[in-house]
Design an enzyme around this catalytic site. Structure first.
Site, PDB file in Angstrom:
ATOM      1  N   SER A 265       3.222   2.134   3.014  1.00 53.41           N
ATOM      2  CA  SER A 265       3.616   0.908   3.727  1.00 53.41           C
ATOM      3  C   SER A 265       5.116   0.898   4.018  1.00 53.41           C
ATOM      4  CB  SER A 265       3.210  -0.342   2.930  1.00 53.41           C
ATOM      5  OG  SER A 265       3.828  -0.351   1.657  1.00 53.41           O
TER       6      SER A 265
ATOM      7  N   SER B 148       9.377   2.836  -0.502  1.00 54.52           N
ATOM      8  CA  SER B 148      10.463   3.754  -0.905  1.00 54.52           C
ATOM      9  C   SER B 148      11.534   3.849   0.172  1.00 54.52           C
ATOM     10  CB  SER B 148       9.917   5.156  -1.165  1.00 54.52           C
ATOM     11  OG  SER B 148       8.933   5.120  -2.146  1.00 54.52           O
TER      12      SER B 148
ATOM     13  N   SER C  69       1.756  -1.708  -7.268  1.00 58.92           N
ATOM     14  CA  SER C  69       1.382  -2.894  -8.070  1.00 58.92           C
ATOM     15  C   SER C  69       0.285  -3.696  -7.369  1.00 58.92           C
ATOM     16  CB  SER C  69       2.602  -3.756  -8.404  1.00 58.92           C
ATOM     17  OG  SER C  69       3.521  -3.886  -7.350  1.00 58.92           O
TER      18      SER C  69
ATOM     19  N   LEU D 195       0.825  -1.211   0.000  1.00 57.23           N
ATOM     20  CA  LEU D 195       0.000   0.000   0.000  1.00 57.23           C
ATOM     21  C   LEU D 195       0.860   1.263   0.000  1.00 57.23           C
ATOM     22  CD1 LEU D 195      -2.590  -1.001   2.776  1.00 57.23           C
ATOM     23  CD2 LEU D 195      -3.107  -0.701   0.329  1.00 57.23           C
TER      24      LEU D 195
END
Ligand code: ADP
Length: 202
Positions: free
Chosen positions: A36, A39, A106, A33
């Site tokens: 989450s 990065s 994704s 998400l």
């Protein structure tokens, strides 16, 4: 297509570049998400791998969407095209001998399976960056959840667009239960045997 003449067979191969770099290339695909931790973990992991002598490249959602995919939005078709291009870029890096860390929501199994088949199952490592929606929403790193709740963003993953959690990821990280360093270490420990050549000293 009739006038296109690929020259792949006359170029140096992936194995030549892996040898030069003294590593085995893979694509680490981080899914989860928004908020989450993809990065943040990608950055930490890249630095960690770099410090151990591995050459990596991070492909990150916002960077890609502000550049090569700046013409794409968030419709189902555009999300699919977003992932298709990223998977193709991941494959190019893979064949350049690099360890590529892809950091993209994704959200659908179909999109991740597509990326996996483009890249090749043997070279694709699925990493589920898992945090409960409430946690991601309370972090609200970019203020996007607030906007999505207010109806200012439509089709936001987790709010009014689904996220299909991976069923059997290669690695799962619960970011509400560990630090960023622990998360990166767990992924590192999981992938090291797949990317290291035997004579590499770590
Ligand atoms: P994403 O890329 O998935 O949208 P970000 O990495 O941008 O998420 O944001 C995740 C936020 O969660 C950051 O502010 C980060 O500091 C915080 N965070 C807290 N614990 C963790 C953890 N264990 N792993 C990753 N991020 C964490």
């Amino acid at each position: 297509m009739n006038n296109i003449h690929p020259i792949f067979d006359r170029l140096l191969q992936r194995a030549d570049r892996e040898k030069l770099l003294n590593q085995k290339s893979k694509v680490l695909w981080l899914t989860g998400l928004s908020g989450s931790g993809k990065s943040t973990i990608a950055q930490e992991l890249e630095r960690k791998l770099y410090n151990e002598g591995f050459l990596c490249q991070v492909l990150d959602g916002d960077n890609i969407r502000s550049g090569i995919n700046s013409n794409l939005g968030f419709t189902i078709e555009d999300r699919e095209e977003n992932i298709r291009r990223i998977a193709e870029i991941g494959k190019l890096y893979l064949h350049s001998g690099l360890i590529t860390i892809c950091s993209f929501i994704s959200p659908t199994k179909v999109s991740r399976d597509f990326a996996k088949s483009t890249i090749g199952a043997d070279d694709f490592i699925e990493v589920y960056i898992n945090a409960p929606l409430e946690v991601c929403e309370s972090r609200d790193v970019k203020g996007l959840y607030e906007k999505a709740r207010a109806g200012e963003i439509k089709g936001f993953t987790g709010i009014d667009s689904p996220y299909e959690a991976p069923v059997s990821p290669d690695v799962e990280i619960k970011t509400d239960e560990c630090t960023v360093e622990e998360a990166a270490q767990k992924i590192f420990d999981n992938v090291i045997a797949k990317i290291a050549v035997t004579n590499k000293t770590i």
